[in-house]
Design a protein around this motif. Structure first.
Motif, short mmCIF file in Angstrom:
data_model
loop_
_atom_site.label_atom_id
_atom_site.label_comp_id
_atom_site.label_asym_id
_atom_site.label_seq_id
_atom_site.Cartn_x
_atom_site.Cartn_y
_atom_site.Cartn_z
N LYS A 362 0.81 -1.21 0.00
CA LYS A 362 0.00 0.00 0.00
C LYS A 362 0.85 1.27 0.00
O LYS A 362 0.31 2.37 0.15
CB LYS A 362 -0.93 0.00 1.22
CG LYS A 362 -2.02 -1.06 1.15
CD LYS A 362 -3.12 -0.77 2.15
CE LYS A 362 -4.29 -1.71 1.91
NZ LYS A 362 -5.44 -1.40 2.79
N CYS A 363 2.16 1.12 -0.16
CA CYS A 363 3.06 2.28 -0.18
C CYS A 363 3.44 2.57 -1.62
O CYS A 363 4.08 1.75 -2.28
CB CYS A 363 4.30 2.01 0.65
SG CYS A 363 3.96 1.67 2.40
N SER A 364 3.05 3.74 -2.14
CA SER A 364 3.32 4.12 -3.53
C SER A 364 4.67 4.80 -3.64
O SER A 364 5.19 5.39 -2.68
CB SER A 364 2.24 5.07 -4.04
OG SER A 364 0.96 4.52 -3.86
N GLN A 366 5.86 7.97 -4.82
CA GLN A 366 5.05 9.18 -5.01
C GLN A 366 5.63 10.13 -6.05
O GLN A 366 5.81 11.33 -5.81
CB GLN A 366 4.86 9.88 -3.66
CG GLN A 366 4.13 9.00 -2.65
CD GLN A 366 3.85 9.70 -1.34
OE1 GLN A 366 3.52 10.88 -1.29
NE2 GLN A 366 3.99 8.97 -0.24
N ASN A 368 4.71 11.91 -9.42
CA ASN A 368 3.48 12.21 -10.16
C ASN A 368 3.58 13.58 -10.81
O ASN A 368 2.90 14.51 -10.42
CB ASN A 368 2.30 12.16 -9.19
CG ASN A 368 0.97 12.27 -9.90
OD1 ASN A 368 0.82 11.80 -11.02
ND2 ASN A 368 0.01 12.90 -9.25
N SER A 373 -2.50 11.27 -10.31
CA SER A 373 -2.75 10.33 -9.22
C SER A 373 -2.82 11.07 -7.90
O SER A 373 -2.19 12.11 -7.72
CB SER A 373 -1.63 9.28 -9.15
OG SER A 373 -1.52 8.57 -10.36
N PHE A 375 -2.24 10.32 -3.79
CA PHE A 375 -1.64 9.35 -2.88
C PHE A 375 -2.39 9.39 -1.55
O PHE A 375 -2.10 10.21 -0.69
CB PHE A 375 -0.16 9.65 -2.71
CG PHE A 375 0.60 9.64 -4.02
CD1 PHE A 375 0.83 8.45 -4.70
CD2 PHE A 375 1.04 10.82 -4.59
CE1 PHE A 375 1.49 8.43 -5.91
CE2 PHE A 375 1.72 10.81 -5.80
CZ PHE A 375 1.94 9.61 -6.46
N SER A 377 -3.44 6.38 0.33
CA SER A 377 -3.41 5.20 1.21
C SER A 377 -2.86 5.60 2.58
O SER A 377 -2.22 6.65 2.72
CB SER A 377 -2.53 4.11 0.61
OG SER A 377 -1.16 4.44 0.73
N ASP A 380 0.86 6.14 2.34
CA ASP A 380 1.26 7.36 1.61
C ASP A 380 1.02 8.61 2.43
O ASP A 380 1.81 9.57 2.38
CB ASP A 380 0.50 7.45 0.29
CG ASP A 380 0.91 6.36 -0.70
OD1 ASP A 380 1.98 5.77 -0.50
OD2 ASP A 380 0.14 6.11 -1.65
N THR A 419 -8.19 6.22 0.61
CA THR A 419 -8.57 5.87 -0.75
C THR A 419 -10.09 5.75 -0.88
O THR A 419 -10.73 5.02 -0.12
CB THR A 419 -7.92 4.55 -1.18
OG1 THR A 419 -6.50 4.66 -1.01
CG2 THR A 419 -8.24 4.23 -2.64
#
Length: 556
Positions: A362-364, A366, A368, A373, A375, A377, A380, A419
């Motif tokens: 669940k860690c993006s 980041q 962008n 997108s 972030f 979660s 994030d 989310t």
């Protein structure tokens, strides 16, 4: 008396003529003004955002803010194609007259553009269009100015002559900082934020007039003029530049073996250094701007020094040397900047360990740059907070699906899963969590801002000057080298594209990539891995495959 190089006989080096000084001055001055225009947005981004993105929902505001920042960098290679082709078809002089007019008018219009409160969504939309025009114009300006000066330079002096063009980006940044600082000081911070920020943009119309007047007095490049008289100009510069493998291979080598590394060293030494001071170390913006401006003023003559030196020892050895030294020294230099600019932050990082416990899935990452997108979660949310507040942390894996937690000393805080949550609810929960985390990190010694009384300005400037000198090593000789890599008939097009992909994409997205790396790893210095890896890539490819060019006859 003459010298022989590359099988040809060239006149011995001579003093610069009056006409050559005029060419260098006109080309450089106009390019300084273009960079001044381009940097204003970056320097005033926070204030501009408050005028043009207010009233939009948080997600839309985020998208527009990132798009406006990225737009100017993203379209620079397309400007290189459009204006490079034009420069190879009709001439260097007329093309960079067009680019400076587009740049100047776009910047002036930002200064008179009504805010969101006046015209709604049209305001940020028009702002992005103007940024696109700025980027397109800048994409055509540099190649034209560098080619024009190089084609006027005598053999054995191209590095020295074109190095003056290389000072323009730094001088443009310096000029923009100086004007902003002067206006800010003169009218006060409140008035500056309300309406005074427009003044630096409006001033650009005066700079535009001076630049156009000077450039109208110039003659066409002798190399292009002779080629046109002989009927040898290219009928399809883009096809010949990128559609034929022999030249495309050189374009790719110029990109990966020269300009990519040059770009990240340049952006790290000037822009990321400013970003690091203000965003990571929380140094007051005015103080950081003054420190950077002093460093730029001291370091700028080294562009000419290394450009001139490249005429004697070669371009490649200096550029590769700059990439190597940067890769070896960035970590200790930026740690030293922290030590001298914000010692309280350095102490807190050592004494107050923080742990983020989250499901890795669940860690993006980041990154962008075009704002497509969000972030949201639980992982994030907390990692973004830590990165923004310069908190070093360790990552610890949580069970799949678990909501992320943060340990700060003996305290533990639970994040929330944002989310799919309505924007108003997300904003409310974010504010509450941020308040808890902020109180905890302040209690652990993490400062809200750098203490001005504890900033060792002298040592910070010394370190910043060192970073600028690395910039001058990679940037001072690069214009001459790029010009020398390509034939006259497609030179403008061929050299412009790798330069602007390198600087517009590899360099331009450096702060965004670095922030994403820091948020992912939890170490405020890990963002430096991006410029280091790119610099090492260029060092390897450039050393193995790029040929030295200083003795090439560019009039062939």
């Amino acid at each position: 008396m003459s010298t022989a190089t590359a099988g040809k006989v060239h006149p011995a080096p001579r003093p610069m003529s009056k006409e050559e000084r005029k060419v260098i001055f006109a080309s450089s001055l106009g390019t300084v003004f273009e960079w001044y225009d381009f940097y204003l947005y970056g320097s005033l981004a926070a204030i501009i955002a408050s005028h043009f993105f207010s009233g939009v929902n948080p997600t839309a505001a985020f998208i527009f803010a990132l798009m406006a920042f990225a737009a100017g960098f993203a379209v620079r290679p397309f400007g290189a194609l459009v204006f490079g082709r034009l420069g190879d078809l009709v001439g260097r002089k007329h093309t960079f007259l067009i680019t400076i007019v587009i740049m100047g008018l776009s910047t002036f219009l930002v200064g008179v553009l009504p805010s969101y409160d006046s015209i709604g969504m049209a305001a940020p939309t028009i702002l992005i269009i103007l940024r696109l025009l700025q980027g397109l114009a800048l994409g055509g300006e540099y190649g034209g100015a560098a080619t024009y000066v190089a084609e006027h330079a005598p053999h054995g002096k191209r590095g020295a002559y074109t190095s003056w063009i290389q000072t323009t980006a730094t001088l443009g940044l310096f000029l923009s900082l100086l004007v902003i600082l002067g206006v800010r000081t003169g009218i006060g911070e409140e008035a500056f934020k309300a309406w005074g920020w427009r003044i630096p943009f409006l001033v650009s119309v005066v700079l535009l007039g001076v630049s156009v007047w000077i450039r109208l007095q110039l003659n066409e490049s002798p190399a292009f003029k002779r080629m046109k008289e002989e009927g040898k100009t290219s009928k399809a510069p883009i096809k010949e530049s990128f559609g034929e493998w022999g030249n495309l291979k050189i374009v790719l080598l110029a990109l990966f073996g020269l300009t990519a590394g040059q770009a990240v060293v340049w952006y790290t030494g000037q822009f990321y250094a400013l970003f690091f001071l203000t965003q990571t170390l929380k140094v007051d913006a005015n103080t950081a701007n003054i420190l950077i401006a002093i460093a730029l003023l001291i370091g700028t003559p080294f562009f000419v020094l290394f450009g001139t030196l490249s005429d004697k020892v070669g371009r490649k050895v200096i550029i590769m040397g700059g990439c190597l030294i940067a890769a070896l020294t960035y970590f200790p230099v930026f740690k030293a900047i922290t030590h001298y600019a914000n010692p309280a932050l350095e102490a807190a990082q050592a004494s107050a360990p923080v742990v983020v416990i989250a499901d890795p899935a669940k860690c993006s990452f980041q990154f962008n740059p075009v704002g497509t997108s969000a972030f949201t979660s639980s992982c994030d949310v907390v990692k973004s907070f830590m990165a923004r507040n310069s908190v070093n942390y360790k990552n610890e894996a949580a069970p799949a699906g678990a909501v992320a937690k943060v340990k700060i000393g003996n305290q533990e805080f639970t994040s929330f899963e944002g989310t799919g949550m309505p924007s108003a609810d997300f904003a409310k929960k974010s504010a509450a969590l941020n308040k808890q985390l902020t109180e905890a990190i302040r209690a652990s010694g993490y400062p809200a801002a750098a203490d001005p009384a504890k900033i060792n300005s002298f040592m910070v400037v010394v370190l910043l000057v060192y970073l600028v000198i690395l910039v001058t090593m990679v940037y001072g000789p690069i214009a001459a080298m790029l010009v020398e890599m390509f034939p006259t008939k497609i030179r403008y097009t061929s050299m412009s594209l790798p330069y602007h992909i390198g600087n517009g994409w590899f360099g331009g997205f450096l702060p965004t990539v670095s922030f994403a790396v820091v948020a992912a790893t939890g170490n405020i210095y890990d963002g430096l891995w991006y410029p280091i890896i790119i610099a090492v890539m260029t060092l390897v490819i450039g050393t193995l495959f790029v040929k030295e060019t200083k003795d090439v006859d560019i009039h062939d």
